[in-house]
Design a protein around this motif. Structure first.
Motif, short mmCIF file in Angstrom:
data_model
loop_
_atom_site.label_atom_id
_atom_site.label_comp_id
_atom_site.label_asym_id
_atom_site.label_seq_id
_atom_site.Cartn_x
_atom_site.Cartn_y
_atom_site.Cartn_z
N ASN A 19 110.46 -65.29 94.52
CA ASN A 19 109.12 -64.99 94.02
C ASN A 19 109.08 -63.76 93.12
N HIS A 20 110.23 -63.14 92.94
CA HIS A 20 110.35 -62.00 92.03
C HIS A 20 111.65 -62.16 91.25
N ALA A 21 111.69 -61.51 90.09
CA ALA A 21 112.93 -61.43 89.32
C ALA A 21 113.18 -59.96 89.01
N LEU A 22 114.43 -59.63 88.73
CA LEU A 22 114.77 -58.26 88.36
C LEU A 22 115.53 -58.27 87.04
N LEU A 23 115.05 -57.47 86.10
CA LEU A 23 115.74 -57.32 84.82
C LEU A 23 116.22 -55.88 84.69
N GLY B 158 123.05 -65.96 91.24
CA GLY B 158 121.79 -65.22 91.33
C GLY B 158 121.80 -63.97 90.49
N CYS B 159 122.91 -63.72 89.79
CA CYS B 159 122.97 -62.53 88.93
C CYS B 159 123.74 -62.87 87.66
N SER B 160 123.12 -62.67 86.51
CA SER B 160 123.83 -62.92 85.26
C SER B 160 123.86 -61.65 84.42
N VAL B 161 125.01 -61.42 83.81
CA VAL B 161 125.14 -60.29 82.89
C VAL B 161 125.21 -60.87 81.48
N VAL C 126 116.47 -62.73 73.58
CA VAL C 126 116.44 -62.06 74.88
C VAL C 126 115.50 -62.79 75.85
N HIS C 127 114.42 -63.34 75.32
CA HIS C 127 113.48 -64.09 76.17
C HIS C 127 114.20 -65.27 76.85
N LEU C 128 115.05 -65.94 76.07
CA LEU C 128 115.85 -67.06 76.59
C LEU C 128 116.69 -66.66 77.81
N ARG C 129 117.12 -65.40 77.87
CA ARG C 129 118.04 -64.96 78.92
C ARG C 129 117.34 -64.14 80.00
N ALA C 130 115.99 -64.09 79.94
CA ALA C 130 115.25 -63.36 80.98
C ALA C 130 115.48 -64.04 82.33
N PRO C 131 115.47 -63.28 83.41
CA PRO C 131 115.79 -63.87 84.72
C PRO C 131 114.66 -64.76 85.24
N GLY C 132 115.02 -65.87 85.85
CA GLY C 132 114.04 -66.69 86.55
C GLY C 132 113.74 -66.09 87.92
N MET C 133 112.74 -66.61 88.58
CA MET C 133 112.37 -66.08 89.90
C MET C 133 113.57 -66.19 90.86
N GLY C 134 113.78 -65.13 91.61
CA GLY C 134 114.90 -65.09 92.55
C GLY C 134 116.19 -64.59 91.92
N GLN C 135 116.15 -64.37 90.61
CA GLN C 135 117.37 -64.03 89.87
C GLN C 135 117.37 -62.57 89.38
N VAL C 136 118.56 -62.07 89.16
CA VAL C 136 118.76 -60.77 88.52
C VAL C 136 119.44 -61.02 87.18
N ALA C 137 118.93 -60.42 86.13
CA ALA C 137 119.65 -60.45 84.85
C ALA C 137 119.92 -59.02 84.42
N VAL C 138 121.12 -58.81 83.91
CA VAL C 138 121.50 -57.50 83.40
C VAL C 138 121.76 -57.66 81.91
N PHE C 139 121.03 -56.90 81.11
CA PHE C 139 121.26 -56.93 79.66
C PHE C 139 122.15 -55.75 79.29
N ARG D 35 125.21 -74.83 79.26
CA ARG D 35 125.72 -73.76 80.10
C ARG D 35 127.24 -73.72 80.14
N ALA D 36 127.89 -74.50 79.28
CA ALA D 36 129.35 -74.46 79.22
C ALA D 36 129.79 -73.05 78.78
N PRO D 37 130.93 -72.60 79.23
CA PRO D 37 131.36 -71.23 78.91
C PRO D 37 131.79 -71.08 77.46
N GLY D 38 131.44 -69.97 76.86
CA GLY D 38 131.95 -69.62 75.53
C GLY D 38 133.36 -69.06 75.65
N MET D 39 134.03 -68.91 74.56
CA MET D 39 135.40 -68.38 74.56
C MET D 39 135.41 -66.99 75.23
#
Lengths: 285, 285
Positions: free
Chosen positions: A57-61, A87-90, A109-122, B112-116
């Motif tokens: 129910n929350h995301a963290l960027l 649950g975490c993408s860099v 950057v909007h495309l890679r924003a975290p979904g609910m329950g997810q952490v994204a690190v830019f 979502r396939a991996p890039g190089m």
């Protein structure tokens, strides 16, 4: 120490980086004494990330900015690695592709924003569009000047959708950067990363500092604050970043979702089935 | 032991899962004796991932499939976590969204396939479209039957673009699944994950086994092999998966890129600059 309180850029305040000591490393702390605290913060972050994921129910960027060699990759390796990779993408933002460039600067950057329950690190982010774009004059002044407001609006959108935003500016001194570049030369596994521009960009140090100051004072908001992390000491950088991530997640008061089924009823059914299975197995043998 | 050789589904061979023991755990190994080997495999994986990232000329795609509670999340937590999160993404594929559903079944996975230089881990994947889709009759038989060939073509495309594909089928017994479901009931932090369908899906066990067998024998190819991992013992599962990832990365013969600059020239310039900087600092103090 409450590093959020100590290191936040108060919204609306003036920022002079010359007044901040990049060598600051807490009060009476040493690398050795901080190790235990960092380890326990990382454990707490892992546990809180599990709750974030479970609750859904929350995301963290988390946004990382800083000059070359400031330690953005190091934060990924030493702090973000504590999280469950599910649950975490860099995301590292490099020079925009042709497709990305054909859209507004926030599209990718909007495309890679975290979904609910997810952490994204830019690792670098939309802030490059008021940093390198400004310092190198990639766009007209009137364009990057308007971006501060567009960024604040965008971050408002994310936060109104339950995304918590933490922004870290990793601040090292010009001397420390040179020492780090020199140390890289002694590590053969990192020679491929060395480029001529590492050194030539140093000539624009003061312009970058001015651009960072403008970013910090225009875009540190109550809902998406900037923290200036003194980062000459890697261990202190890791301590402060971990502390702030932990405290921010803690404040969300994350809760495990309630079971959607009658656990006691399922327990009775399962136990009966397991008992039956075990009886059958014993009868077989 | 070469677990690739031992656990691979030889392309073109018939697969009968009943002939494979999900309780298999190596020859004379124990959880204790395997621990050191797993730790050193994870260290090697981390080092090889660094080379993959640095070289930027290969990608790695790891596909995880297995029935509920087979340990897909456990592999993410215990094996994939060894990797630097910058350069590794874990994607969980759930029920397709309306947008995803409006495209062919490979569209969302291709995205979502991996890039190089990157590793992607698919926790469930395009194979669900020949598993759950088949068992639940979500599409006509003629549709899922054609998908095996479409999947092989798609994986050929990826491998021809320097993406190495490893596919793990985590194989547990029906008894082990029930024991795991029962254990979940004793862990309050996991109650929210329990659903009625956990149990009702068990009634389709044999249909799933038939679907897995068809997937394994139709889609284990020389360029994208399936491995059947006996997964009743979590530690053996982790050992076998780590071993196969490490051995596969090793075979790529990854190399650090050559420096793009004259390192000696830069060293001389840096050392002069550092010396100057230190002199100035001493003069100041």
């Amino acid at each position: 120490m409450d590093y959020r309180e100590k290191l936040i850029v108060a919204p609306g305040s003036k920022v002079r980086l010359a007044d901040i000591d990049p060598d600051y490393h807490g009060e009476g702390l040493s690398k050795q004494s901080a190790k235990g605290e960092i380890d326990s913060l990382l454990d707490e972050i892992a546990a809180l990330q599990f709750l974030l994921y479970a609750e859904g129910n929350h995301a963290l960027l988390i946004v990382l900015q800083g000059i070359d060699a400031a330690g953005k990759d190091g934060v990924c390796r030493h702090v973000i690695k504590a999280m469950n990779p599910q649950g975490c993408s860099v995301v590292g933002f490099k020079q925009p592709s042709t497709l990305e460039h054909s859209h507004d600067f926030l599209w990718r950057v909007h495309l890679r924003a975290p979904g609910m329950g997810q952490v994204a690190v830019f690792n670098r982010s939309h802030y490059e569009d008021v940093l390198v774009a400004r310092v190198h004059g990639l766009v007209d002044d009137s364009v990057w000047q308007r971006r501060y407001g567009l960024i604040n609006d965008f971050e408002t959108l994310l936060t109104e959708n339950n995304t918590t935003i933490i922004k870290f500016f990793l601040y090292i001194s010009k001397d420390e950067q040179l020492e780090r570049f020199a140390r890289r030369l002694e590590d053969k596994s990192r020679h491929w990363k060395i480029s001529e521009s590492d050194y030539t960009e140093r000539r624009r140090w003061d312009e970058y500092i001015a651009a960072y100051e403008a970013m910090l004072q225009n875009c540190s908001t109550a809902h998406a604050p900037w923290y200036v992390i003194p980062a000459n000491r890697k261990w202190f950088r890791n301590l402060a970043v971990s502390h702030i991530i932990k405290a921010t997640l803690k404040d969300l008061n994350l809760q495990l979702p309630k079971p959607t089924v009658d656990i006691d009823d399922i327990r009775n059914r399962y136990h009966a089935a397991v008992a039956r299975q075990r009886r059958e197995r014993n009868a077989d043998s």
